[in-house]
Design a protein around this motif. Structure first.
Motif, PDB file in Angstrom:
ATOM      1  N   GLU A  43      -3.289   5.586  -2.637  1.00  0.00           N
ATOM      2  CA  GLU A  43      -4.089   6.759  -2.298  1.00  0.00           C
ATOM      3  C   GLU A  43      -3.307   8.019  -2.599  1.00  0.00           C
ATOM      4  O   GLU A  43      -2.071   8.011  -2.624  1.00  0.00           O
ATOM      5  N   GLU A  58       0.847  -1.186   0.000  1.00  0.00           N
ATOM      6  CA  GLU A  58       0.000   0.000   0.000  1.00  0.00           C
ATOM      7  C   GLU A  58       0.880   1.232   0.000  1.00  0.00           C
ATOM      8  O   GLU A  58       1.862   1.295   0.743  1.00  0.00           O
ATOM      9  N   ILE A 103      -8.640   7.181  -3.829  1.00  0.00           N
ATOM     10  CA  ILE A 103      -8.184   5.854  -3.440  1.00  0.00           C
ATOM     11  C   ILE A 103      -8.492   4.860  -4.551  1.00  0.00           C
ATOM     12  O   ILE A 103      -9.593   4.869  -5.108  1.00  0.00           O
ATOM     13  N   LYS A 104      -7.521   4.015  -4.851  1.00  0.00           N
ATOM     14  CA  LYS A 104      -7.716   2.954  -5.829  1.00  0.00           C
ATOM     15  C   LYS A 104      -7.310   1.633  -5.183  1.00  0.00           C
ATOM     16  O   LYS A 104      -6.177   1.483  -4.739  1.00  0.00           O
ATOM     17  N   ASP A 105      -8.274   0.730  -5.128  1.00  0.00           N
ATOM     18  CA  ASP A 105      -7.987  -0.630  -4.689  1.00  0.00           C
ATOM     19  C   ASP A 105      -7.632  -1.427  -5.921  1.00  0.00           C
ATOM     20  O   ASP A 105      -8.362  -1.400  -6.912  1.00  0.00           O
ATOM     21  N   CYS A 106      -6.498  -2.108  -5.881  1.00  0.00           N
ATOM     22  CA  CYS A 106      -5.970  -2.822  -7.038  1.00  0.00           C
ATOM     23  C   CYS A 106      -6.000  -4.319  -6.764  1.00  0.00           C
ATOM     24  O   CYS A 106      -5.938  -4.758  -5.630  1.00  0.00           O
ATOM     25  N   TYR A 107      -6.047  -5.090  -7.785  1.00  0.00           N
ATOM     26  CA  TYR A 107      -5.993  -6.556  -7.771  1.00  0.00           C
ATOM     27  C   TYR A 107      -7.147  -7.169  -7.098  1.00  0.00           C
ATOM     28  O   TYR A 107      -7.837  -6.998  -6.308  1.00  0.00           O
ATOM     29  N   LYS A 151      -1.693  -3.186  -3.765  1.00  0.00           N
ATOM     30  CA  LYS A 151      -3.102  -3.515  -3.550  1.00  0.00           C
ATOM     31  C   LYS A 151      -3.957  -2.274  -3.332  1.00  0.00           C
ATOM     32  O   LYS A 151      -5.159  -2.291  -3.565  1.00  0.00           O
ATOM     33  N   ARG A 152      -3.307  -1.202  -2.867  1.00  0.00           N
ATOM     34  CA  ARG A 152      -4.054   0.025  -2.593  1.00  0.00           C
ATOM     35  C   ARG A 152      -3.123   1.221  -2.773  1.00  0.00           C
ATOM     36  O   ARG A 152      -2.003   1.227  -2.270  1.00  0.00           O
TER      37      ARG A 152
END
Length: 138
Positions: A100, A65, A134-138, A97-98
């Motif tokens: 911001e 993160e 915020i972007k949550d990835c995967y 995974k995240r």
């Protein structure tokens, strides 16, 4: 992308970094030194030909993160998808995974277009609304 910690043209880095910060030369230099000396920070760049055309600076919050602190693209290379490419390349290479970022009204649509969720932080500074993206990835 390359790690700019030991990149030989410090002025080129500082000039590009200044474009995404409040234009105070001493403040920009201090921020650059933080990237050089703090192991929780990394400043990466894209070289095309022999020129630095874009930078991305992050702070590691956890192993996967990060907080995106700075992103800047050379004026002649803007609006060609390079900023998005730098972010997505960083996410992929580091299995993030995240991610911001805090930004202002001028940049919030860029983050919205590339899939970040946007929340207003209100008027954080006098007359200046800020946004958490915020972007949550995967």
């Amino acid at each position: 992308m390359i790690n700019l910690r030991d990149y030989n043209n410090q002025e080129e880095i500082i000039t590009l970094l200044a474009e995404c910060m409040y234009p105070d030369v001493e403040r920009v230099k201090r921020e650059y030194e933080r990237y050089r000396n703090d192991q929780n920070r990394i400043l990466l760049g894209r070289i095309e030909g022999k020129n630095l055309v874009g930078i991305i600076g992050v702070i590691w919050l956890t192993e996967n993160e990060v907080e995106l602190k700075h992103i800047s693209i050379k004026a002649s290379k803007r609006r060609q998808g390079l900023g998005k490419k730098l972010i997505y390349e960083f996410i992929k290479e580091n299995q993030i995974k995240r991610i911001e970022v805090e930004t202002d009204k001028n940049s919030v649509n860029f983050y919205k277009k590339i899939g970040f969720k946007i929340t207003s932080l209100g008027e954080k500074y006098s007359g200046v609304e800020r946004y958490k993206c915020i972007k949550d990835c995967y």
